[in-house]
Each structure stands twice: as structure tokens, then as C-alpha cells.
Design a protein around this motif. Structure first.
Motif, PDB file in Angstrom:
ATOM      1  N   ARG A  38     -21.168   0.605   4.141  1.00  0.00           N
ATOM      2  CA  ARG A  38     -20.012  -0.123   4.629  1.00  0.00           C
ATOM      3  C   ARG A  38     -20.093  -0.268   6.149  1.00  0.00           C
ATOM      4  N   GLN A  39     -19.436  -1.310   6.652  1.00  0.00           N
ATOM      5  CA  GLN A  39     -19.395  -1.568   8.080  1.00  0.00           C
ATOM      6  C   GLN A  39     -17.998  -2.044   8.461  1.00  0.00           C
ATOM      7  N   ALA A  40     -17.330  -1.267   9.300  1.00  0.00           N
ATOM      8  CA  ALA A  40     -16.021  -1.622   9.829  1.00  0.00           C
ATOM      9  C   ALA A  40     -16.195  -2.367  11.146  1.00  0.00           C
ATOM     10  N   PRO A  41     -15.204  -3.169  11.554  1.00  0.00           N
ATOM     11  CA  PRO A  41     -15.319  -3.912  12.816  1.00  0.00           C
ATOM     12  C   PRO A  41     -15.606  -2.993  13.997  1.00  0.00           C
ATOM     13  N   ASN A  83     -11.056   5.705  -5.407  1.00  0.00           N
ATOM     14  CA  ASN A  83      -9.716   6.227  -5.661  1.00  0.00           C
ATOM     15  C   ASN A  83      -9.128   6.823  -4.385  1.00  0.00           C
ATOM     16  N   SER A  84      -7.811   6.989  -4.371  1.00  0.00           N
ATOM     17  CA  SER A  84      -7.108   7.587  -3.231  1.00  0.00           C
ATOM     18  C   SER A  84      -7.521   6.935  -1.920  1.00  0.00           C
ATOM     19  N   LEU A  85      -7.515   5.621  -1.896  1.00  0.00           N
ATOM     20  CA  LEU A  85      -8.013   4.885  -0.741  1.00  0.00           C
ATOM     21  C   LEU A  85      -7.128   5.074   0.488  1.00  0.00           C
ATOM     22  N   LYS A  86      -7.773   5.083   1.648  1.00  0.00           N
ATOM     23  CA  LYS A  86      -7.121   5.257   2.937  1.00  0.00           C
ATOM     24  C   LYS A  86      -7.382   4.038   3.811  1.00  0.00           C
ATOM     25  N   PRO A  87      -6.523   3.773   4.803  1.00  0.00           N
ATOM     26  CA  PRO A  87      -6.801   2.674   5.734  1.00  0.00           C
ATOM     27  C   PRO A  87      -8.166   2.794   6.396  1.00  0.00           C
ATOM     28  N   ALA A  91     -13.380  -1.950   5.305  1.00  0.00           N
ATOM     29  CA  ALA A  91     -14.702  -2.339   5.787  1.00  0.00           C
ATOM     30  C   ALA A  91     -15.279  -3.398   4.856  1.00  0.00           C
ATOM     31  N   VAL A  92     -16.398  -3.975   5.267  1.00  0.00           N
ATOM     32  CA  VAL A  92     -17.209  -4.780   4.372  1.00  0.00           C
ATOM     33  C   VAL A  92     -18.201  -3.846   3.694  1.00  0.00           C
ATOM     34  N   VAL A 116     -13.168  -4.952   1.633  1.00  0.00           N
ATOM     35  CA  VAL A 116     -12.154  -4.036   1.114  1.00  0.00           C
ATOM     36  C   VAL A 116     -11.158  -3.773   2.234  1.00  0.00           C
ATOM     37  N   THR A 117      -9.887  -4.072   1.987  1.00  0.00           N
ATOM     38  CA  THR A 117      -8.836  -3.857   2.973  1.00  0.00           C
ATOM     39  C   THR A 117      -7.770  -2.959   2.373  1.00  0.00           C
TER      40      THR A 117
END
Length: 120
Positions: A38-41, A83-87, A91-92, A116-117
Motif C-alpha cells: 500500500r502507498q498513502a499520499p 477487518n477493524s479498519l482505521k483511518p 491508501a492505494v 481504500v478510504t
């Protein structure tokens, strides 16, 4: 020669769940390791989870206990149950596969990425 197509991304609220899928197609002899990155901005791409052809798994510390990687060799598909996703999971997400092609060599292929947001 080989294509990896991802699906399952989207917008979800905190503590919610998503399931990502990545299907490989084309001229495939076999698939060794598969993984999710994954890669976040503004950040570097990082390994989230990987799985070998024998089923051995490896996870980033930040996702252990929440995300699970699995594979279905009959479908040439790798999954990421989230599961249990957090902010912080926003990421892409990219899938990767080490594929044995008809030349006998192994080559690395990447999916197109799925967003995924996690937000309320």
C-alpha cells in the motif's frame, strides 16, 4: 503476457471491513509468492502482507490481527480480508505476484491499484 486485476476497494467507516481480490490471468505456468502493498499520499510504498506457495504468511506489525492474506491457486487469486479498519489504513493498495512464465523464468507483476478510504 500476464495481467493482475484488483477489485474490492472503496469507502468504509472506521472499524468496518473490506475484502480485496486480485486475479492473475494470461500465460501462467505457476505462481510463487504473492503479496499486498500500500502507498498513502506522501509516503513510501510498504509491504502489508505476503504469502508463499506453501501458505506461509508474513504481515506488517501495524496490521497483525486485523488483516488476513489468503490465496486460491485454482483461481490464481490472492485475497486480503481487512477487518477493524482505521483511518491510518487509507491508501492505494497494490497486489504483486511472482509468476513463472512459459520461458521458465519467474517475473514480478503488479496490479493496477485500488483505493481504500477509511473515514467517517
Amino acid at each position: 503476457q500476464v495481467q493482475l486485476v484488483e477489485s474490492g476497494g472503496g469507502l468504509v467507516q472506521p472499524v468496518g471491513s473490506l475484502r480485496l481480490s486480485c486475479a492473475a490471468s494470461g500465460s501462467i505456468v505457476s505462481i510463487d509468492a504473492m503479496g499486498w502493498y500500500r502507498q498513502a499520499p506522501g509516503k513510501e510504498r510498504e509491504l502489508v502482507a505476503s504469502i508463499t506457495s506453501g501458505g506461509n504468511t508474513n504481515y506488517a506489525d501495524s496490521v497483525k490481527g486485523r488483516l488476513t492474506i489468503s490465496r486460491d491457486d485454482a483461481k490464481n487469486t490472492v485475497y486480503l480480508q481487512m477487518n477493524s479498519l482505521k483511518p491510518e489504513d487509507t491508501a492505494v493498495y497494490y497486489c504483486n505476484a511472482q509468476v513463472q512464465v512459459q520461458t521458465g523464468n519467474f517475473r514480478s507483476y503488479w496490479g493496477q491499484g485500488t483505493q481504500v478510504t477509511v473515514s467517517s
